[in-house]
Motif scaffolding. Structure first.
Motif, PDB file in Angstrom:
ATOM      1  N   PRO A 182     -67.243  17.263 113.271  1.00  0.00           N
ATOM      2  CA  PRO A 182     -67.945  18.351 113.947  1.00  0.00           C
ATOM      3  C   PRO A 182     -69.202  18.792 113.192  1.00  0.00           C
ATOM      4  CG  PRO A 182     -66.010  19.189 112.832  1.00  0.00           C
ATOM      5  CD  PRO A 182     -65.980  17.695 112.688  1.00  0.00           C
ATOM      6  N   VAL A 183     -70.099  19.439 113.929  1.00  0.00           N
ATOM      7  CA  VAL A 183     -71.350  19.916 113.334  1.00  0.00           C
ATOM      8  C   VAL A 183     -71.101  21.124 112.433  1.00  0.00           C
ATOM      9  CG1 VAL A 183     -72.023  21.494 115.191  1.00  0.00           C
ATOM     10  CG2 VAL A 183     -73.795  20.378 113.838  1.00  0.00           C
ATOM     11  N   ASP A 184     -69.997  21.830 112.634  1.00  0.00           N
ATOM     12  CA  ASP A 184     -69.737  23.006 111.800  1.00  0.00           C
ATOM     13  C   ASP A 184     -68.907  22.672 110.558  1.00  0.00           C
ATOM     14  OD1 ASP A 184     -67.397  22.471 113.112  1.00  0.00           O
ATOM     15  OD2 ASP A 184     -67.103  24.490 113.903  1.00  0.00           O
ATOM     16  N   GLY A 185     -68.652  21.391 110.311  1.00  0.00           N
ATOM     17  CA  GLY A 185     -67.931  20.974 109.104  1.00  0.00           C
ATOM     18  C   GLY A 185     -68.859  20.973 107.901  1.00  0.00           C
ATOM     19  N   GLU A 186     -68.305  20.631 106.746  1.00  0.00           N
ATOM     20  CA  GLU A 186     -69.126  20.543 105.537  1.00  0.00           C
ATOM     21  C   GLU A 186     -68.845  19.217 104.875  1.00  0.00           C
ATOM     22  OE1 GLU A 186     -72.078  21.260 103.274  1.00  0.00           O
ATOM     23  OE2 GLU A 186     -71.598  22.675 104.840  1.00  0.00           O
ATOM     24  N   PRO A 187     -69.737  18.267 104.803  1.00  0.00           N
ATOM     25  CA  PRO A 187     -71.077  18.302 105.395  1.00  0.00           C
ATOM     26  C   PRO A 187     -71.002  18.159 106.918  1.00  0.00           C
ATOM     27  CG  PRO A 187     -70.691  16.144 104.462  1.00  0.00           C
ATOM     28  CD  PRO A 187     -69.482  16.981 104.130  1.00  0.00           C
ATOM     29  N   ARG A 243     -66.159  -9.769 122.575  1.00  0.00           N
ATOM     30  CA  ARG A 243     -66.220  -9.442 121.138  1.00  0.00           C
ATOM     31  C   ARG A 243     -66.964 -10.530 120.369  1.00  0.00           C
ATOM     32  NH1 ARG A 243     -63.781  -4.843 119.843  1.00  0.00           N
ATOM     33  NH2 ARG A 243     -62.150  -4.134 121.217  1.00  0.00           N
ATOM     34  N   PHE A 244     -66.986 -11.734 120.914  1.00  0.00           N
ATOM     35  CA  PHE A 244     -67.703 -12.839 120.283  1.00  0.00           C
ATOM     36  C   PHE A 244     -69.061 -13.075 120.922  1.00  0.00           C
ATOM     37  CE2 PHE A 244     -63.154 -13.669 119.848  1.00  0.00           C
ATOM     38  CZ  PHE A 244     -63.060 -13.699 118.462  1.00  0.00           C
ATOM     39  N   THR A 245     -69.180 -12.877 122.238  1.00  0.00           N
ATOM     40  CA  THR A 245     -70.437 -13.158 122.929  1.00  0.00           C
ATOM     41  C   THR A 245     -71.391 -11.975 122.959  1.00  0.00           C
ATOM     42  OG1 THR A 245     -69.483 -12.564 125.074  1.00  0.00           O
ATOM     43  CG2 THR A 245     -69.348 -14.890 124.402  1.00  0.00           C
ATOM     44  N   ALA A 246     -70.889 -10.736 122.857  1.00  0.00           N
ATOM     45  CA  ALA A 246     -71.730  -9.533 122.877  1.00  0.00           C
ATOM     46  C   ALA A 246     -71.102  -8.462 121.976  1.00  0.00           C
ATOM     47  CB  ALA A 246     -71.888  -9.015 124.299  1.00  0.00           C
ATOM     48  N   PRO A 247     -71.064  -8.694 120.650  1.00  0.00           N
ATOM     49  CA  PRO A 247     -70.357  -7.765 119.762  1.00  0.00           C
ATOM     50  C   PRO A 247     -70.969  -6.365 119.725  1.00  0.00           C
ATOM     51  CG  PRO A 247     -71.579  -9.389 118.495  1.00  0.00           C
ATOM     52  CD  PRO A 247     -71.655  -9.809 119.933  1.00  0.00           C
ATOM     53  N   TRP A 248     -72.256  -6.212 120.030  1.00  0.00           N
ATOM     54  CA  TRP A 248     -72.889  -4.899 120.014  1.00  0.00           C
ATOM     55  C   TRP A 248     -72.274  -3.966 121.062  1.00  0.00           C
ATOM     56  CZ3 TRP A 248     -75.117  -9.474 121.354  1.00  0.00           C
ATOM     57  CH2 TRP A 248     -75.387  -9.671 122.702  1.00  0.00           C
ATOM     58  N   GLU A 249     -71.661  -4.524 122.102  1.00  0.00           N
ATOM     59  CA  GLU A 249     -71.026  -3.694 123.115  1.00  0.00           C
ATOM     60  C   GLU A 249     -69.760  -3.018 122.592  1.00  0.00           C
ATOM     61  OE1 GLU A 249     -70.376  -6.031 126.613  1.00  0.00           O
ATOM     62  OE2 GLU A 249     -72.526  -6.232 127.009  1.00  0.00           O
ATOM     63  N   HIS A 250     -69.251  -3.473 121.466  1.00  0.00           N
ATOM     64  CA  HIS A 250     -68.046  -2.900 120.873  1.00  0.00           C
ATOM     65  C   HIS A 250     -68.359  -2.152 119.574  1.00  0.00           C
ATOM     66  CE1 HIS A 250     -65.545  -5.178 123.678  1.00  0.00           C
ATOM     67  NE2 HIS A 250     -66.435  -6.140 123.518  1.00  0.00           N
ATOM     68  N   ALA A 251     -69.624  -1.845 119.325  1.00  0.00           N
ATOM     69  CA  ALA A 251     -70.031  -1.255 118.045  1.00  0.00           C
ATOM     70  C   ALA A 251     -70.092   0.264 118.060  1.00  0.00           C
ATOM     71  CB  ALA A 251     -71.394  -1.812 117.623  1.00  0.00           C
ATOM     72  N   GLU A 252     -69.915   0.913 119.200  1.00  0.00           N
ATOM     73  CA  GLU A 252     -70.025   2.374 119.229  1.00  0.00           C
ATOM     74  C   GLU A 252     -68.892   3.000 118.428  1.00  0.00           C
ATOM     75  OE1 GLU A 252     -70.101   6.282 122.067  1.00  0.00           O
ATOM     76  OE2 GLU A 252     -70.178   4.328 123.023  1.00  0.00           O
ATOM     77  N   ARG A 253     -69.257   3.947 117.553  1.00  0.00           N
ATOM     78  CA  ARG A 253     -68.282   4.636 116.705  1.00  0.00           C
ATOM     79  C   ARG A 253     -68.533   6.149 116.712  1.00  0.00           C
ATOM     80  NH1 ARG A 253     -67.081  -0.025 116.748  1.00  0.00           N
ATOM     81  NH2 ARG A 253     -66.202  -1.284 115.113  1.00  0.00           N
ATOM     82  N   THR A 254     -68.986   6.715 117.813  1.00  0.00           N
ATOM     83  CA  THR A 254     -69.263   8.146 117.876  1.00  0.00           C
ATOM     84  C   THR A 254     -68.007   8.961 117.591  1.00  0.00           C
ATOM     85  OG1 THR A 254     -71.022   7.692 119.457  1.00  0.00           O
ATOM     86  CG2 THR A 254     -70.312   9.964 119.295  1.00  0.00           C
ATOM     87  N   GLN A 255     -66.841   8.430 117.907  1.00  0.00           N
ATOM     88  CA  GLN A 255     -65.598   9.144 117.639  1.00  0.00           C
ATOM     89  C   GLN A 255     -65.350   9.320 116.139  1.00  0.00           C
ATOM     90  OE1 GLN A 255     -65.728   6.000 118.774  1.00  0.00           O
ATOM     91  NE2 GLN A 255     -64.304   4.771 117.589  1.00  0.00           N
ATOM     92  N   CYS A 256     -66.082   8.600 115.297  1.00  0.00           N
ATOM     93  CA  CYS A 256     -65.928   8.702 113.849  1.00  0.00           C
ATOM     94  C   CYS A 256     -66.741   9.847 113.245  1.00  0.00           C
ATOM     95  CB  CYS A 256     -66.381   7.399 113.181  1.00  0.00           C
ATOM     96  SG  CYS A 256     -65.325   5.992 113.553  1.00  0.00           S
ATOM     97  N   ILE A 257     -67.537  10.517 114.048  1.00  0.00           N
ATOM     98  CA  ILE A 257     -68.395  11.587 113.542  1.00  0.00           C
ATOM     99  C   ILE A 257     -67.683  12.918 113.718  1.00  0.00           C
ATOM    100  CG2 ILE A 257     -70.634  12.734 113.806  1.00  0.00           C
ATOM    101  CD1 ILE A 257     -70.772   9.877 112.668  1.00  0.00           C
TER     102      ILE A 257
END
Length: 140
Positions: A55-60, A39-53
């Protein structure tokens, strides 16, 4: 005259503990490195947040459901050589509004898609996987 002390008998548990100490120490170090130190030496490896998106059929469509700004990229794929990709910065509660335009630009034949979100300041990048050299989406 010198007295010799009798050897102490080792318990079976002591033998197992001694044999297990090195593998347990290695596993402990790997877990420490993967989940805490990186988390300190390679923070980009912990940056994925796809679970925060959402559904495509929602509004918006594809709403950011997390309480942090995200960099979101989606690609609509028609074939190995035909795809349309878009990137957006989504504030909390924002979504994507240009999917219909991307579908029109693709010109039909939609067969698959890729999507990924990263916490700011990181963005979605395509990099070769270290083992098989296939391109994959990563935060960077």
């Amino acid at each position: 005259m010198t007295e010799t002390k009798p050897d102490k008998a080792k318990s079976p548990a002591a033998g197992w503990l001694g044999m297990a100490a090195i593998p347990l120490a290695v596993i402990g170090w790997m877990a420490f490195d993967e989940f805490l130190l990186s988390r300190f030496t390679a923070p980009w490896e912990h940056a994925e947040r796809t679970q925060c998106i959402g559904p495509v059929d929602g509004e918006p469509k594809w709403r950011n459901t997390c309480q942090e700004p995200l960099n979101f990229t989606y690609c609509l794929i028609a074939s190995a050589t035909r795809e349309v990709c878009r990137s957006h910065r989504l504030a909390p509660g924002d979504g994507v509004h240009d999917i219909d335009a991307a579908m029109a630009e693709l010109g039909g034949g939609f067969v698959n898609m890729r999507r990924m979100a990263c916490a700011e300041p990181y963005a979605v990048m395509r990099k070769p996987h270290p083992s098989n050299r296939r391109l994959e989406d990563v935060c960077g």
